[in-house]
Motif scaffolding. Structure first.
Motif, PDB file in Angstrom:
ATOM      1  N   GLY A   1       0.816  -1.213   0.000  1.00 27.73           N
ATOM      2  CA  GLY A   1       0.000   0.000   0.000  1.00 27.73           C
ATOM      3  C   GLY A   1       0.845   1.257   0.000  1.00 27.73           C
ATOM      4  N   GLN A   2       1.940   1.267   0.777  1.00 31.30           N
ATOM      5  CA  GLN A   2       2.839   2.418   0.779  1.00 31.30           C
ATOM      6  C   GLN A   2       3.400   2.667  -0.615  1.00 31.30           C
ATOM      7  OE1 GLN A   2       6.388   3.641   3.598  1.00 31.30           O
ATOM      8  NE2 GLN A   2       7.123   2.060   2.190  1.00 31.30           N
ATOM      9  N   SER A   3       3.780   1.606  -1.320  1.00 30.30           N
ATOM     10  CA  SER A   3       4.349   1.786  -2.659  1.00 30.30           C
ATOM     11  C   SER A   3       3.310   2.331  -3.626  1.00 30.30           C
ATOM     12  CB  SER A   3       4.923   0.469  -3.175  1.00 30.30           C
ATOM     13  OG  SER A   3       3.923  -0.459  -3.567  1.00 30.30           O
ATOM     14  N   LYS A   4       2.065   1.946  -3.460  1.00 28.34           N
ATOM     15  CA  LYS A   4       1.012   2.430  -4.357  1.00 28.34           C
ATOM     16  C   LYS A   4       0.637   3.881  -4.038  1.00 28.34           C
ATOM     17  CE  LYS A   4       1.645  -0.099  -6.742  1.00 28.34           C
ATOM     18  NZ  LYS A   4       1.773  -0.149  -8.216  1.00 28.34           N
ATOM     19  N   THR A   5       0.702   4.265  -2.761  1.00 26.71           N
ATOM     20  CA  THR A   5       0.559   5.677  -2.423  1.00 26.71           C
ATOM     21  C   THR A   5       1.695   6.475  -3.030  1.00 26.71           C
ATOM     22  OG1 THR A   5      -0.598   5.183  -0.358  1.00 26.71           O
ATOM     23  CG2 THR A   5       0.451   7.347  -0.526  1.00 26.71           C
ATOM     24  N   ALA A   6       2.910   5.926  -2.960  1.00 23.87           N
ATOM     25  CA  ALA A   6       4.065   6.592  -3.554  1.00 23.87           C
ATOM     26  C   ALA A   6       3.876   6.794  -5.056  1.00 23.87           C
ATOM     27  CB  ALA A   6       5.333   5.784  -3.280  1.00 23.87           C
ATOM     28  N   ASN A   7       3.279   5.809  -5.731  1.00 22.90           N
ATOM     29  CA  ASN A   7       3.020   5.961  -7.163  1.00 22.90           C
ATOM     30  C   ASN A   7       2.122   7.168  -7.449  1.00 22.90           C
ATOM     31  OD1 ASN A   7       2.819   2.368  -7.611  1.00 22.90           O
ATOM     32  ND2 ASN A   7       4.549   3.707  -8.025  1.00 22.90           N
ATOM     33  N   ALA A   8       1.069   7.316  -6.662  1.00 24.49           N
ATOM     34  CA  ALA A   8       0.156   8.440  -6.870  1.00 24.49           C
ATOM     35  C   ALA A   8       0.835   9.770  -6.571  1.00 24.49           C
ATOM     36  CB  ALA A   8      -1.091   8.269  -6.010  1.00 24.49           C
ATOM     37  N   LEU A   9       1.594   9.824  -5.489  1.00 27.90           N
ATOM     38  CA  LEU A   9       2.294  11.063  -5.137  1.00 27.90           C
ATOM     39  C   LEU A   9       3.344  11.421  -6.185  1.00 27.90           C
ATOM     40  CD1 LEU A   9       2.746  10.514  -1.295  1.00 27.90           C
ATOM     41  CD2 LEU A   9       1.173  12.123  -2.409  1.00 27.90           C
ATOM     42  N   PHE A  10       4.019  10.402  -6.722  1.00 28.24           N
ATOM     43  CA  PHE A  10       5.011  10.646  -7.761  1.00 28.24           C
ATOM     44  C   PHE A  10       4.360  11.268  -8.994  1.00 28.24           C
ATOM     45  CE2 PHE A  10       7.257   8.713 -11.513  1.00 28.24           C
ATOM     46  CZ  PHE A  10       8.242   9.687 -11.578  1.00 28.24           C
ATOM     47  N   ALA A  11       3.210  10.746  -9.423  1.00 30.63           N
ATOM     48  CA  ALA A  11       2.521  11.315 -10.574  1.00 30.63           C
ATOM     49  C   ALA A  11       2.170  12.777 -10.329  1.00 30.63           C
ATOM     50  CB  ALA A  11       1.261  10.511 -10.893  1.00 30.63           C
ATOM     51  N   LEU A  12       1.677  13.073  -9.132  1.00 29.95           N
ATOM     52  CA  LEU A  12       1.308  14.441  -8.791  1.00 29.95           C
ATOM     53  C   LEU A  12       2.510  15.377  -8.889  1.00 29.95           C
ATOM     54  CD1 LEU A  12      -0.804  16.437  -7.630  1.00 29.95           C
ATOM     55  CD2 LEU A  12      -0.075  15.691  -5.344  1.00 29.95           C
ATOM     56  N   GLU A  13       3.635  14.971  -8.323  1.00 30.12           N
ATOM     57  CA  GLU A  13       4.801  15.839  -8.304  1.00 30.12           C
ATOM     58  C   GLU A  13       5.490  15.900  -9.670  1.00 30.12           C
ATOM     59  OE1 GLU A  13       7.475  18.485  -6.195  1.00 30.12           O
ATOM     60  OE2 GLU A  13       5.364  17.873  -6.102  1.00 30.12           O
ATOM     61  N   PHE A  14       5.475  14.795 -10.414  1.00 23.86           N
ATOM     62  CA  PHE A  14       6.042  14.819 -11.768  1.00 23.86           C
ATOM     63  C   PHE A  14       5.271  15.799 -12.639  1.00 23.86           C
ATOM     64  CE2 PHE A  14       7.096  13.390 -16.011  1.00 23.86           C
ATOM     65  CZ  PHE A  14       8.427  12.979 -15.897  1.00 23.86           C
TER      66      PHE A  14
ATOM     67  N   LEU B   1      -7.755   8.098  -1.211  1.00 23.86           N
ATOM     68  CA  LEU B   1      -7.492   8.695   0.093  1.00 23.86           C
ATOM     69  C   LEU B   1      -6.713   9.993  -0.080  1.00 23.86           C
ATOM     70  CD1 LEU B   1      -6.798   5.775   2.556  1.00 23.86           C
ATOM     71  CD2 LEU B   1      -8.876   7.094   2.208  1.00 23.86           C
ATOM     72  N   ALA B   2      -7.072  10.980   0.725  1.00 22.04           N
ATOM     73  CA  ALA B   2      -6.558  12.339   0.533  1.00 22.04           C
ATOM     74  C   ALA B   2      -5.041  12.403   0.615  1.00 22.04           C
ATOM     75  CB  ALA B   2      -7.195  13.280   1.551  1.00 22.04           C
ATOM     76  N   TYR B   3      -4.418  11.536   1.423  1.00 22.36           N
ATOM     77  CA  TYR B   3      -2.967  11.618   1.537  1.00 22.36           C
ATOM     78  C   TYR B   3      -2.258  11.260   0.223  1.00 22.36           C
ATOM     79  CZ  TYR B   3      -3.282   6.557   2.849  1.00 22.36           C
ATOM     80  OH  TYR B   3      -3.538   5.205   2.920  1.00 22.36           O
ATOM     81  N   ALA B   4      -2.955  10.568  -0.686  1.00 20.87           N
ATOM     82  CA  ALA B   4      -2.344  10.195  -1.965  1.00 20.87           C
ATOM     83  C   ALA B   4      -2.319  11.344  -2.963  1.00 20.87           C
ATOM     84  CB  ALA B   4      -3.080   9.003  -2.578  1.00 20.87           C
ATOM     85  N   SER B   5      -2.917  12.467  -2.607  1.00 21.82           N
ATOM     86  CA  SER B   5      -2.848  13.645  -3.474  1.00 21.82           C
ATOM     87  C   SER B   5      -2.464  14.888  -2.670  1.00 21.82           C
ATOM     88  CB  SER B   5      -4.178  13.872  -4.201  1.00 21.82           C
ATOM     89  OG  SER B   5      -5.251  14.049  -3.288  1.00 21.82           O
ATOM     90  N   ASP B   6      -1.700  14.676  -1.612  1.00 21.77           N
ATOM     91  CA  ASP B   6      -1.232  15.773  -0.768  1.00 21.77           C
ATOM     92  C   ASP B   6       0.028  16.372  -1.386  1.00 21.77           C
ATOM     93  OD1 ASP B   6       0.217  17.251   1.190  1.00 21.77           O
ATOM     94  OD2 ASP B   6      -0.803  16.186   2.803  1.00 21.77           O
ATOM     95  N   PRO B   7      -0.011  17.621  -1.855  1.00 18.00           N
ATOM     96  CA  PRO B   7       1.149  18.189  -2.558  1.00 18.00           C
ATOM     97  C   PRO B   7       2.391  18.307  -1.692  1.00 18.00           C
ATOM     98  CG  PRO B   7      -0.530  19.864  -2.172  1.00 18.00           C
ATOM     99  CD  PRO B   7      -1.146  18.556  -1.828  1.00 18.00           C
ATOM    100  N   GLU B   8       2.237  18.549  -0.397  1.00 17.68           N
ATOM    101  CA  GLU B   8       3.414  18.645   0.466  1.00 17.68           C
ATOM    102  C   GLU B   8       4.098  17.285   0.617  1.00 17.68           C
ATOM    103  OE1 GLU B   8       2.413  20.464   4.151  1.00 17.68           O
ATOM    104  OE2 GLU B   8       1.899  22.401   3.246  1.00 17.68           O
ATOM    105  N   ARG B   9       3.298  16.230   0.749  1.00 13.62           N
ATOM    106  CA  ARG B   9       3.878  14.893   0.851  1.00 13.62           C
ATOM    107  C   ARG B   9       4.480  14.467  -0.480  1.00 13.62           C
ATOM    108  NH1 ARG B   9       3.474  12.831   5.427  1.00 13.62           N
ATOM    109  NH2 ARG B   9       3.948  10.691   4.801  1.00 13.62           N
ATOM    110  N   ALA B  10       3.879  14.885  -1.568  1.00 12.09           N
ATOM    111  CA  ALA B  10       4.429  14.562  -2.883  1.00 12.09           C
ATOM    112  C   ALA B  10       5.804  15.193  -3.069  1.00 12.09           C
ATOM    113  CB  ALA B  10       3.470  15.037  -3.975  1.00 12.09           C
TER     114      ALA B  10
END
Length: 294
Positions: free
Chosen positions: A168-181, A273-282
């Motif tokens: 699950g952590q890796s899949k959250t990371a995938n979403a955050l990576f897309a946002l920041e990329f 989940l909102a944390y998967a699109s959090d710009p600061e975490r991304a």
């Protein structure tokens, strides 16, 4: 389009001649269905995988109006990523490959395998590939609901290991990576939740483990009531993101953008989940990833 649509349904009427796509993990499962659908409407496609014999045979079967070629790539290995020869600038980059393992394992560089392959390998690859006005699609999963990224201990050095939380952590990371990329580059990046599909990603699980998860019945067949998609249905949102404008930084499911949901494992359809699109975490994950793969 909806959860029952296939990749071919989505691409009907599209002409992708002149486009060059790269699909990681494109020799089987969702990746192969994605590559075949893109080639059918004219895109030339490079699929990657670790097994050359299997990969070259798969590429030969997939060629349509567009040509499909194979290149060996091991996302655990930064040297393999650096050595990948991509002959043309890529206009569609699909970061599809993934692993799901039932126990703690590590890559050659010591990264926890889910984080190292599903996120860091793709992070390193996406920054090396020559892109031109590209759509970048990163496959996340509804399993992102199982865990946010632990930015202090992403490789499980200090906390008790849980394979579902690690995946699950890796899949959250995938979403955050897309946002920041999407934020950092001139390209359009989108995260996709493809849905549940029974592929070789579960090859490391025993029949008993698959039954315990509720994925198969007593005969070893996928349970019809578990919400499984076919690989062509699971590939639909990926190709939809590749041809639909205005999706930069979004999370997509069932060929539609999703909306953030505050918390909880009971994630409604059409939400992430909102944390998967959090710009600061991304941004923080990007900076951490740069330090780890430099």
């Amino acid at each position: 389009m909806d959860r029952h649509s296939t990749a071919d349904d989505v691409l009907a009427g599209h002409d992708l001649a002149g486009h060059y796509a790269l699909v990681t993990g494109g020799t089987a499962g969702i990746g192969a269905a994605t590559a075949a659908a893109l080639a059918a409407v004219g895109a030339d496609v490079l699929v990657t995988g670790r097994d050359r014999t299997k990969g070259e045979a798969a590429a030969a079967r997939m060629s349509g109006k567009g040509k499909v070629a194979f290149a060996a790539l091991d996302l655990e290995d930064l040297d393999s990523i650096a050595a990948l020869a991509v002959p043309r600038p890529v206009s569609v980059l699909i970061l599809n490959a993934g692993v799901l393992t039932p126990g703690l394992t590590r890559t050659r560089l010591g990264f926890e395998t889910h984080f190292g392959v599903n996120h860091l390998g793709h992070f390193a690859l996406a920054r090396r590939v020559r892109l031109i006005d590209a759509r970048v699609i990163v496959l996340s999963s509804r399993a992102h609901r199982r865990a946010d990224v632990d930015l202090d201990d992403p490789n499980w050095r200090r906390r008790p290991y849980d394979h579902w939380h690690a995946y699950g952590q890796s899949k959250t990371a995938n979403a955050l990576f897309a946002l920041e990329f999407d934020r950092r580059t001139e390209h359009t990046a989108t995260a996709v939740l493809p849905g549940m599909v029974f592929t070789s990603i579960v090859r490391d699980f025993s029949q008993a483990q698959l039954r315990a998860e509720g994925w198969i019945d007593d005969n070893g067949d996928p349970r019809r009531d578990a919400g499984w998609k076919t690989v062509r249905q699971a590939a639909a949102s990926t190709v939809w993101a590749a041809v639909t404008p205005g999706l930069g930084g979004r999370v997509v499911e069932d060929c539609a953008p999703t909306e953030p949901w505050p918390s909880g494992h009971d994630l409604p359809a059409g939400h992430h989940l909102a944390y998967a699109s959090d710009p600061e975490r991304a941004e923080a994950l990007w900076e951490l990833s740069e330090r780890l793969v430099r």
